[in-house]
Structure formats: structure tokens, C-alpha cells
Scaffold this motif. Structure first.
Motif, PDB file in Angstrom:
ATOM      1  N   ARG A  78       0.958  -0.521  -5.272  1.00  0.00           N
ATOM      2  CA  ARG A  78       0.499   0.058  -4.001  1.00  0.00           C
ATOM      3  C   ARG A  78       1.311   1.308  -3.728  1.00  0.00           C
ATOM      4  O   ARG A  78       2.481   1.405  -4.110  1.00  0.00           O
ATOM      5  CB  ARG A  78       0.666  -0.926  -2.840  1.00  0.00           C
ATOM      6  N   ALA A  79       0.697   2.263  -3.030  1.00  0.00           N
ATOM      7  CA  ALA A  79       1.422   3.488  -2.679  1.00  0.00           C
ATOM      8  C   ALA A  79       2.474   3.179  -1.627  1.00  0.00           C
ATOM      9  O   ALA A  79       2.312   2.268  -0.818  1.00  0.00           O
ATOM     10  CB  ALA A  79       0.437   4.534  -2.141  1.00  0.00           C
ATOM     11  N   ALA A  80       3.563   3.929  -1.663  1.00  0.00           N
ATOM     12  CA  ALA A  80       4.624   3.759  -0.658  1.00  0.00           C
ATOM     13  C   ALA A  80       4.191   4.465   0.634  1.00  0.00           C
ATOM     14  O   ALA A  80       4.835   5.388   1.126  1.00  0.00           O
ATOM     15  CB  ALA A  80       5.930   4.327  -1.180  1.00  0.00           C
ATOM     16  N   VAL A  81       3.052   4.029   1.134  1.00  0.00           N
ATOM     17  CA  VAL A  81       2.437   4.643   2.308  1.00  0.00           C
ATOM     18  C   VAL A  81       1.975   3.543   3.258  1.00  0.00           C
ATOM     19  O   VAL A  81       1.411   2.540   2.832  1.00  0.00           O
ATOM     20  CB  VAL A  81       1.216   5.513   1.907  1.00  0.00           C
ATOM     21  N   VAL A  82       2.227   3.752   4.541  1.00  0.00           N
ATOM     22  CA  VAL A  82       1.749   2.833   5.573  1.00  0.00           C
ATOM     23  C   VAL A  82       0.614   3.523   6.322  1.00  0.00           C
ATOM     24  O   VAL A  82       0.768   4.652   6.787  1.00  0.00           O
ATOM     25  CB  VAL A  82       2.872   2.463   6.547  1.00  0.00           C
ATOM     26  N   ARG A 135      -4.852   2.425  -1.458  1.00  0.00           N
ATOM     27  CA  ARG A 135      -3.932   1.367  -1.871  1.00  0.00           C
ATOM     28  C   ARG A 135      -2.641   1.412  -1.057  1.00  0.00           C
ATOM     29  O   ARG A 135      -1.530   1.359  -1.603  1.00  0.00           O
ATOM     30  CB  ARG A 135      -3.621   1.469  -3.373  1.00  0.00           C
ATOM     31  N   ILE A 136      -2.781   1.521   0.242  1.00  0.00           N
ATOM     32  CA  ILE A 136      -1.617   1.584   1.113  1.00  0.00           C
ATOM     33  C   ILE A 136      -0.846   0.267   1.061  1.00  0.00           C
ATOM     34  O   ILE A 136      -1.393  -0.792   0.762  1.00  0.00           O
ATOM     35  CB  ILE A 136      -2.030   1.892   2.567  1.00  0.00           C
ATOM     36  N   ALA A 137       0.450   0.351   1.375  1.00  0.00           N
ATOM     37  CA  ALA A 137       1.312  -0.833   1.325  1.00  0.00           C
ATOM     38  C   ALA A 137       1.109  -1.731   2.536  1.00  0.00           C
ATOM     39  O   ALA A 137       1.400  -2.923   2.490  1.00  0.00           O
ATOM     40  CB  ALA A 137       2.770  -0.406   1.225  1.00  0.00           C
ATOM     41  N   GLY A 138       0.646  -1.170   3.631  1.00  0.00           N
ATOM     42  CA  GLY A 138       0.442  -1.943   4.850  1.00  0.00           C
ATOM     43  C   GLY A 138      -0.306  -1.106   5.865  1.00  0.00           C
ATOM     44  O   GLY A 138      -0.500   0.103   5.676  1.00  0.00           O
ATOM     45  N   LEU A 139      -0.729  -1.757   6.957  1.00  0.00           N
ATOM     46  CA  LEU A 139      -1.551  -1.063   7.954  1.00  0.00           C
ATOM     47  C   LEU A 139      -1.126  -1.452   9.358  1.00  0.00           C
ATOM     48  O   LEU A 139      -0.902  -2.633   9.653  1.00  0.00           O
ATOM     49  CB  LEU A 139      -3.025  -1.422   7.754  1.00  0.00           C
ATOM     50  N   LEU A 140      -1.012  -0.452  10.216  1.00  0.00           N
ATOM     51  CA  LEU A 140      -0.789  -0.643  11.647  1.00  0.00           C
ATOM     52  C   LEU A 140      -2.062  -0.211  12.354  1.00  0.00           C
ATOM     53  O   LEU A 140      -2.543   0.903  12.149  1.00  0.00           O
ATOM     54  CB  LEU A 140       0.394   0.205  12.128  1.00  0.00           C
ATOM     55  N   LEU A 141      -2.608  -1.092  13.183  1.00  0.00           N
ATOM     56  CA  LEU A 141      -3.888  -0.815  13.817  1.00  0.00           C
ATOM     57  C   LEU A 141      -3.808  -1.032  15.319  1.00  0.00           C
ATOM     58  O   LEU A 141      -3.452  -2.115  15.779  1.00  0.00           O
ATOM     59  CB  LEU A 141      -4.969  -1.734  13.225  1.00  0.00           C
ATOM     60  N   VAL A 142      -4.143   0.020  16.077  1.00  0.00           N
ATOM     61  CA  VAL A 142      -4.392  -0.114  17.517  1.00  0.00           C
ATOM     62  C   VAL A 142      -5.907  -0.255  17.631  1.00  0.00           C
ATOM     63  O   VAL A 142      -6.633   0.722  17.506  1.00  0.00           O
ATOM     64  CB  VAL A 142      -3.891   1.107  18.298  1.00  0.00           C
TER      65      VAL A 142
END
Length: 238
Positions: A78-82, A135-142
Motif C-alpha cells: 500500500r502507498a504511504a498515503v492516508v 492503494r492508500i494505507a488508510g482513510l479518514l472520512l467526514v
């Protein structure tokens, strides 16, 4: 776990770096720690003592070391991207939230990829699908007012995700929010204690869970008042 320092036996650490980019091995030699410790500090995946963390960070600064984020992402699959999806960026609250997420991510070697849902569930679904495609490492969703399709998509992808600010009945995800009822109830109670009897509350949309919770808090405070209090809600959406 014992930490075995990696010693620079060449005594030429400054000279041999002049014509090439420093590597993680160079950082380990400069900090006199193992390569594994440097990796742990850069990834933030394992707790490292403050003393060792400072040594590694100082070594990376002195050498001008820049982590190869592409290679890091390939190793993790996964990419080192959130990913971060917010409804808009017009409010000071959301702007401050985004700044905080950026700082936290950067401190752990991650980048933030931000998209905007414009408060539209269809746009939210499309933009989150695009984020997942990276391929993000994680997701923050409002979330928007109706994020059901988006949440199903995230769950099926297996991507770690956290819902922020707006609570959801969907218990598949961790959530970070506030006690909206309690906060507004306390604020209105203080207004009533100052002898205010007509309370006006302006909300963007009654359909939002946070708006409903805040309205309930206001109504609870008005109902508990010792004297009659008029509580009015006005819905204002740009």
C-alpha cells in the motif's frame, strides 16, 4: 529486545556520501543504532524510546536523508498515503482539522491525499473510490448525510478507515466524534442561567446527525429550565 549498534568502521562517513544519496544504512551508522531501529522510527510502526528516536531524527537531518516512499509503499503493498474525504473546506473547523491530520501524518512518514465530497453522497462515493484506487494505507472520512454506499465500498476494500466528526450507526468502523448533545445542552443552560429566555439555533441541515443531536441538547436544556424558555431552530444551507 536488544539493540545492536551498526558501527561505521570506515571513519569516512562524511567523505563517502558526497557523491551519492544517503541510505538507511548511513543513517543507522550516524545514529549508532540498528537499521531496524531506523526503519521503526521512520515508519512509526513500533514504539521506540525518545532517546533513540531523537538520535535517528538528528542523523536523518544531518545527512539529508529522504525516505523512498515508493519503495516503502511497495513493501507494504500500500502507498504511504492516508486518504482524507471532507464535505468542504470552507469552515475554520474543517481547515483546522485538515491541518492537524497533515501534521500527524507527516510526523509518521505519511502523506495526506485530500478530496472533497461537496456534501453530495454520489460525489463522496466517486471520490472515495478514486482514493481507494491509489492503494492508500488508510482513510479518514467526514461522512455526508447518507454515506451508506461509500461505507459499503470501504468495508469491501478492506482499507482501514475512521469516521470523523459525524457519528454513524454503522459499527463496522471506528469513529471519533463529540458529545454534541452534552455540549449544546451545557451552552444553552448557561444562556438560561444568564436569564435569556429566547434561544435561536441556526443549523446547516436538520438531516445531519450532529445537527439533530445538538437540537436535542438545546431542547433538553430548555425543558429543564425553571422558567419558560422558547427554543427556535432555523435551517440555513448555502
Amino acid at each position: 529486545m536488544a539493540i545492536t549498534p551498526v558501527r561505521d568502521r570506515s571513519n569516512r562517513s562524511g567523505a563517502h556520501l558526497k557523491n551519492r544519496r544517503p541510505t538507511i544504512v548511513d543513517v543507522a551508522r550516524r545514529a549508532q543504532v540498528s537499521v531496524g531501529t531506523v526503519s521503526h522510527v521512520l515508519s512509526g510502526a513500533v514504539n521506540v524510546s525518545d532517546h533513540l528516536r531523537e538520535r535517528v531524527q538528528q542523523a536523518t537531518q544531518e545527512l539529508g536523508y529522504e525516505q523512498n516512499m515508493l519503495a516503502h509503499g511497495l513493501r507494504r503493498q500500500r502507498a504511504a498515503v492516508v486518504g482524507l474525504c471532507v464535505p468542504h473546506v470552507a469552515s475554520a473547523y474543517l481547515a483546522a482539522l485538515i491541518d492537524t491530520f497533515e501534521d500527524i501524518a507527516a510526523g509518521r512518514g505519511y502523506q495526506v491525499m485530500q478530496v472533497i465530497s461537496r456534501r453530495d453522497p454520489k460525489i463522496e462515493l466517486r471520490r472515495v473510490r478514486e482514493l481507494l484506487g491509489h492503494r492508500i494505507a488508510g482513510l479518514l472520512l467526514v461522512p455526508t448525510v447518507d454515506p451508506r454506499k461509500t461505507l459499503n465500498l470501504i468495508h469491501e476494500s478492506g482499507t482501514p478507515a475512521i469516521l470523523v466528526d459525524r457519528p454513524s450507526a454503522d459499527r463496522r468502523f471506528d469513529q471519533v466524534t463529540f458529545d454534541n448533545r452534552g455540549i449544546v445542552r451545557e451552552a444553552v443552560s448557561r444562556l438560561i442561567a444568564l436569564r435569556h429566555q429566547r434561544i435561536l439555533f441556526v443549523v446547516r441541515s436538520r438531516a445531519l446527525v450532529v445537527s439533530r443531536q445538538r437540537i436535542e441538547g438545546m431542547e433538553q436544556a430548555a425543558a429543564a429550565a425553571a422558567r419558560p424558555v422558547t427554543a427556535t431552530v432555523i435551517e440555513f444551507d448555502e
